[in-house]
Scaffold this motif. Structure first.
Motif, PDB file in Angstrom:
ATOM      1  N   ASN A   1       0.825  -1.207   0.000  1.00  0.00           N
ATOM      2  CA  ASN A   1       0.000   0.000   0.000  1.00  0.00           C
ATOM      3  C   ASN A   1       0.864   1.264   0.000  1.00  0.00           C
ATOM      4  N   TRP A   2       1.930   1.219   0.773  1.00  0.00           N
ATOM      5  CA  TRP A   2       2.839   2.370   0.840  1.00  0.00           C
ATOM      6  C   TRP A   2       3.471   2.625  -0.539  1.00  0.00           C
ATOM      7  N   ALA A   3       3.893   1.554  -1.179  1.00  0.00           N
ATOM      8  CA  ALA A   3       4.509   1.693  -2.503  1.00  0.00           C
ATOM      9  C   ALA A   3       3.501   2.215  -3.524  1.00  0.00           C
ATOM     10  N   GLN A   4       2.257   1.717  -3.460  1.00  0.00           N
ATOM     11  CA  GLN A   4       1.240   2.167  -4.403  1.00  0.00           C
ATOM     12  C   GLN A   4       0.906   3.647  -4.209  1.00  0.00           C
ATOM     13  N   LYS A   5       0.862   4.081  -2.956  1.00  0.00           N
ATOM     14  CA  LYS A   5       0.611   5.492  -2.674  1.00  0.00           C
ATOM     15  C   LYS A   5       1.750   6.352  -3.223  1.00  0.00           C
ATOM     16  N   THR A   6       2.971   5.874  -3.045  1.00  0.00           N
ATOM     17  CA  THR A   6       4.132   6.595  -3.575  1.00  0.00           C
ATOM     18  C   THR A   6       4.089   6.642  -5.091  1.00  0.00           C
ATOM     19  N   LEU A   7       3.678   5.547  -5.707  1.00  0.00           N
ATOM     20  CA  LEU A   7       3.574   5.481  -7.162  1.00  0.00           C
ATOM     21  C   LEU A   7       2.548   6.484  -7.689  1.00  0.00           C
ATOM     22  N   LYS A   8       1.416   6.582  -7.027  1.00  0.00           N
ATOM     23  CA  LYS A   8       0.381   7.527  -7.459  1.00  0.00           C
ATOM     24  C   LYS A   8       0.884   8.968  -7.359  1.00  0.00           C
ATOM     25  N   ASN A   9       1.618   9.245  -6.286  1.00  0.00           N
ATOM     26  CA  ASN A   9       2.182  10.591  -6.144  1.00  0.00           C
ATOM     27  C   ASN A   9       3.192  10.880  -7.250  1.00  0.00           C
ATOM     28  N   ALA A  10       3.982   9.863  -7.600  1.00  0.00           N
ATOM     29  CA  ALA A  10       4.987  10.041  -8.651  1.00  0.00           C
ATOM     30  C   ALA A  10       4.321  10.297 -10.001  1.00  0.00           C
ATOM     31  N   LEU A  11       3.197   9.641 -10.250  1.00  0.00           N
ATOM     32  CA  LEU A  11       2.510   9.809 -11.520  1.00  0.00           C
ATOM     33  C   LEU A  11       1.972  11.228 -11.692  1.00  0.00           C
ATOM     34  N   THR A  12       1.680  11.904 -10.577  1.00  0.00           N
ATOM     35  CA  THR A  12       1.184  13.274 -10.678  1.00  0.00           C
ATOM     36  C   THR A  12       2.270  14.226 -11.160  1.00  0.00           C
ATOM     37  N   LEU A  13       3.529  13.809 -11.075  1.00  0.00           N
ATOM     38  CA  LEU A  13       4.629  14.666 -11.505  1.00  0.00           C
ATOM     39  C   LEU A  13       4.737  14.746 -13.020  1.00  0.00           C
ATOM     40  N   GLN A  14       3.896  13.978 -13.717  1.00  0.00           N
ATOM     41  CA  GLN A  14       3.891  14.071 -15.179  1.00  0.00           C
ATOM     42  C   GLN A  14       3.489  15.476 -15.630  1.00  0.00           C
ATOM     43  N   THR A  15       2.691  16.150 -14.800  1.00  0.00           N
ATOM     44  CA  THR A  15       2.328  17.536 -15.091  1.00  0.00           C
ATOM     45  C   THR A  15       3.379  18.428 -14.454  1.00  0.00           C
ATOM     46  N   LEU A  16       4.279  18.940 -15.267  1.00  0.00           N
ATOM     47  CA  LEU A  16       5.403  19.704 -14.740  1.00  0.00           C
ATOM     48  C   LEU A  16       4.975  21.114 -14.353  1.00  0.00           C
ATOM     49  N   ASN A  17       5.540  21.594 -13.262  1.00  0.00           N
ATOM     50  CA  ASN A  17       5.289  22.964 -12.825  1.00  0.00           C
ATOM     51  C   ASN A  17       6.234  23.894 -13.584  1.00  0.00           C
ATOM     52  N   GLN A  18       5.696  24.535 -14.612  1.00  0.00           N
ATOM     53  CA  GLN A  18       6.511  25.428 -15.425  1.00  0.00           C
ATOM     54  C   GLN A  18       6.152  26.895 -15.216  1.00  0.00           C
ATOM     55  N   GLN A  19       5.537  27.165 -14.058  1.00  0.00           N
ATOM     56  CA  GLN A  19       5.251  28.548 -13.705  1.00  0.00           C
ATOM     57  C   GLN A  19       6.549  29.320 -13.484  1.00  0.00           C
ATOM     58  N   MET A  20       6.466  30.620 -13.491  1.00  0.00           N
ATOM     59  CA  MET A  20       7.615  31.438 -13.135  1.00  0.00           C
ATOM     60  C   MET A  20       7.705  31.506 -11.620  1.00  0.00           C
ATOM     61  N   ALA A  21       8.904  31.315 -11.077  1.00  0.00           N
ATOM     62  CA  ALA A  21       9.097  31.365  -9.632  1.00  0.00           C
ATOM     63  C   ALA A  21       9.182  32.814  -9.172  1.00  0.00           C
ATOM     64  N   LYS A  22       8.261  33.198  -8.333  1.00  0.00           N
ATOM     65  CA  LYS A  22       8.302  34.532  -7.743  1.00  0.00           C
ATOM     66  C   LYS A  22       9.388  34.601  -6.670  1.00  0.00           C
ATOM     67  N   ASN A  23       9.491  33.508  -5.912  1.00  0.00           N
ATOM     68  CA  ASN A  23      10.444  33.448  -4.799  1.00  0.00           C
ATOM     69  C   ASN A  23      11.437  32.308  -5.000  1.00  0.00           C
ATOM     70  N   LEU A  24      12.639  32.503  -4.492  1.00  0.00           N
ATOM     71  CA  LEU A  24      13.678  31.476  -4.533  1.00  0.00           C
ATOM     72  C   LEU A  24      14.276  31.309  -3.132  1.00  0.00           C
ATOM     73  N   ILE A  25      14.382  30.067  -2.675  1.00  0.00           N
ATOM     74  CA  ILE A  25      15.006  29.795  -1.385  1.00  0.00           C
ATOM     75  C   ILE A  25      16.047  28.692  -1.582  1.00  0.00           C
ATOM     76  N   LEU A  26      17.257  28.939  -1.143  1.00  0.00           N
ATOM     77  CA  LEU A  26      18.309  27.933  -1.164  1.00  0.00           C
ATOM     78  C   LEU A  26      18.712  27.604   0.266  1.00  0.00           C
ATOM     79  N   PHE A  27      18.485  26.364   0.679  1.00  0.00           N
ATOM     80  CA  PHE A  27      18.951  25.868   1.970  1.00  0.00           C
ATOM     81  C   PHE A  27      20.244  25.115   1.739  1.00  0.00           C
ATOM     82  N   LEU A  28      21.296  25.558   2.394  1.00  0.00           N
ATOM     83  CA  LEU A  28      22.602  24.942   2.219  1.00  0.00           C
ATOM     84  C   LEU A  28      23.050  24.339   3.539  1.00  0.00           C
ATOM     85  N   GLY A  29      23.090  23.012   3.597  1.00  0.00           N
ATOM     86  CA  GLY A  29      23.623  22.327   4.769  1.00  0.00           C
ATOM     87  C   GLY A  29      25.121  22.167   4.583  1.00  0.00           C
ATOM     88  N   ASP A  30      25.903  22.976   5.261  1.00  0.00           N
ATOM     89  CA  ASP A  30      27.353  22.938   5.073  1.00  0.00           C
ATOM     90  C   ASP A  30      27.896  21.604   5.586  1.00  0.00           C
TER      91      ASP A  30
END
Length: 529
Positions: A35-64
């Motif tokens: 069930n966990w794998a199937q839920k993960t698979l369904k979430n992955a399939l939603t990534l077929q629709t790429l977010n190609q909006q313009m980013a208003k904000n940018l955040i970079l987290f850097l773990g040194d």
């Protein structure tokens, strides 16, 4: 097999009791995993629709220094701090839909340092170790190689585009990582003019603290440590008035904090140096903030005075509240800088608690922004020679003993070890028996294979986690300097802007609905006429 069982039993006694599995009973049922794998698979399939909006904000987290082993160990620690076995826990960065690897080498170093890497992921070009904000044509510590070799950062690109910009770090604000965002310096150690050679000062090279206020004079948010580099030499520190080690360092007599305060007097600028002052601010009335909370680096999270010193999460929350008021958006660099310091000192517990705190800050940023208009990237500049292993059982303390002893010296060992560093100890000609010491102490230095006063970086690739507009462009294995180019492309700043007009039209939900409707109305009107 009998030996292994006996060793497991003995380790249980040493660790304070018999080993008991801490994982949930449901994990014994295949249905749970399916069930966990199937839920993960369904979430992955939603990534077929790429977010190609313009980013208003940018955040970079850097773990040194946050290599992949550190990410995994921090994940386990986070879970164990909440009473779970830990391995199944998700870090906030684990929830990001896209993951890549970044090659971290400097132009002159196989195993990099934090300055050359910062120039890569902030300025978009690889550079020599020890240099910030300059190309590889600049030579470390040679002042005369600075001019003409300066490179600008994505923070500058964002500022030039009208966005608000900020830097939040747990180190000095003029340390290697943040300094590449605003400085051009051939030596990362030139924190103030006190640390510079006389000939470099006379030749016109500027120290990093000075460049913080002069190169990009209106950085909207600056938070971290480094007070002593801003004040005249021997000037007492406001928090540690009797400590001569914390006094000002500047030979030129300048008070950079006072200069900043004077310049920001009519620009809603606030200088703060403790948690109470920071959290008492009304972000709606502050356009610029300078927060310097220690003379040097901030305290480790495990040692932080929670009454007087802000956490990384608290700083990030205030920073975003101020920055997001700009209708054009913002760029924010956040560094969990003391992950690196903990590892260098061989103090894995300090390092991992720093990583968990940075993950909390990532979660806070996620609550305050939207994946629809904010691109967030989490990565590291480099790794460390840090590892954990030894066939530990599920749910074992990440700081505990491995369930076995060495088959050579018959001595126990902790799961966490370092390839080199200060934890190398020989007692009476033999390796130290770690079962006789407090290996879960905050400052315990894990054993290392090679004796060094200071543990070194590692040279392997590091992970890049991404979410938000254009996050899919960070995938596979990339050179580290690719990162700011992707972020700039997503936000239509810097050199990649030709795509922006068409993308805005295509990505506008209002236009996509209105234009067909207008076309239909015109057609009907034509038929009626």
């Amino acid at each position: 097999m009998k030996v292994n069982v006996w060793l497991l039993f003995c380790c249980g006694l040493v660790c304070g009791g018999p080993i008991k599995p801490k994982f949930p009973d449901q994990e014994k049922d295949p249905v749970f995993w399916n069930n966990w794998a199937q839920k993960t698979l369904k979430n992955a399939l939603t990534l077929q629709t790429l977010n190609q909006q313009m980013a208003k904000n940018l955040i970079l987290f850097l773990g040194d220094g946050m290599g992949i082993a550190t990410v995994t160990a921090a994940r386990i620690l986070k879970g164990q701090l909440s009473g779970k076995s830990g391995e199944e826990t998700q870090l906030e960065m684990d929830k990001f839909p896209y993951v890549a690897l970044s090659k971290t080498y400097n132009t002159n170093a196989q195993v990099p340092d934090s300055a050359g890497t910062a120039t890569a992921y902030l300025c978009g070009v690889k550079a020599n170790e020890g240099t910030v904000g300059v190309s590889a044509a600049a030579v470390r510590a040679q002042c005369n190689t600075t001019q003409g070799n300066e490179v600008t950062s994505i923070l500058r690109w964002a500022k030039d585009a009208g966005k608000s910009v900020g830097i939040v770090t747990t180190t000095r604000v003029n340390h290697a990582t943040p300094s590449a965002a605003y400085a051009h310096c051939v030596d990362r150690e030139w924190f103030s003019d006190n640390e510079m050679p006389v000939e470099a000062v006379e030749a016109g090279c500027k120290d990093i603290a000075r460049q913080l206020f002069e190169n990009i004079p209106n950085i909207d948010v600056i938070m971290g440590g480094g007070r002593k580099y801003m004040f005249p030499k021997n000037m007492s520190d406001v928090e540690y008035p009797g400590d001569k080690k914390q006094t000002g360092t500047r030979k030129d007599g300048r008070n950079l904090v006072q200069e900043w305060t004077n310049r920001m007097k009519d620009k809603n600028g606030q200088y703060v140096w403790n948690k109470r002052q920071l959290l008492s601010l009304n972000p709606n009335n502050v356009d610029h903030i300078l927060g310097l909370f220690e003379p040097g680096d901030l305290s480790y999270e495990l040692e932080r005075n929670q009454d007087t010193d802000p956490s990384l999460t608290e700083m990030v929350e205030v920073a975003i509240k101020i920055l997001k008021r700009n209708p054009r958006g913002f760029y924010l660099l956040v560094e969990g800088g003391r992950i690196d310091h903990g590892h260098h000192e061989g103090k894995a517990k300090q390092a991992l608690y720093e990583a968990v705190e940075m993950d909390r800050a990532i979660g806070m940023a996620g609550l305050m922004t939207s994946i629809h208009d904010t691109m967030t990237v989490v990565t590291a500049d480099h790794s460390h020679v840090f590892t954990f292993g030894g066939y530990t059982q599920r749910g074992s303390s990440i700081f505990g003993l491995a369930p076995m002893v060495s088959d050579l010296d018959q001595m126990p060992f902790t799961s966490i070890l370092y390839g080199n560093g200060p934890g190398f100890k020989i007692t009476s000609g033999a390796r130290e028996n770690v079962s006789t010491v407090d290996y879960e102490h905050n400052d315990y230095q894990a054993q290392s294979a090679v004796p060094l006063r200071y543990e070194t970086h590692g040279g392997e690739d590091v992970a890049v986690f991404t979410k938000g507009p254009m996050a899919h462009l960070l995938h596979g294995v990339h050179e580290q300097n690719y990162i700011p180019h992707v972020m700039a492309y997503a936000a239509c700043i810097g050199q990649n802007r030709d795509h922006c007009l068409s993308k805005n039209r295509a990505s506008s939900p209002t236009l996509s609905l209105v234009l067909p409707s207008l076309a239909a109305l015109l057609t009907v009107a034509h038929l009626l006429c």
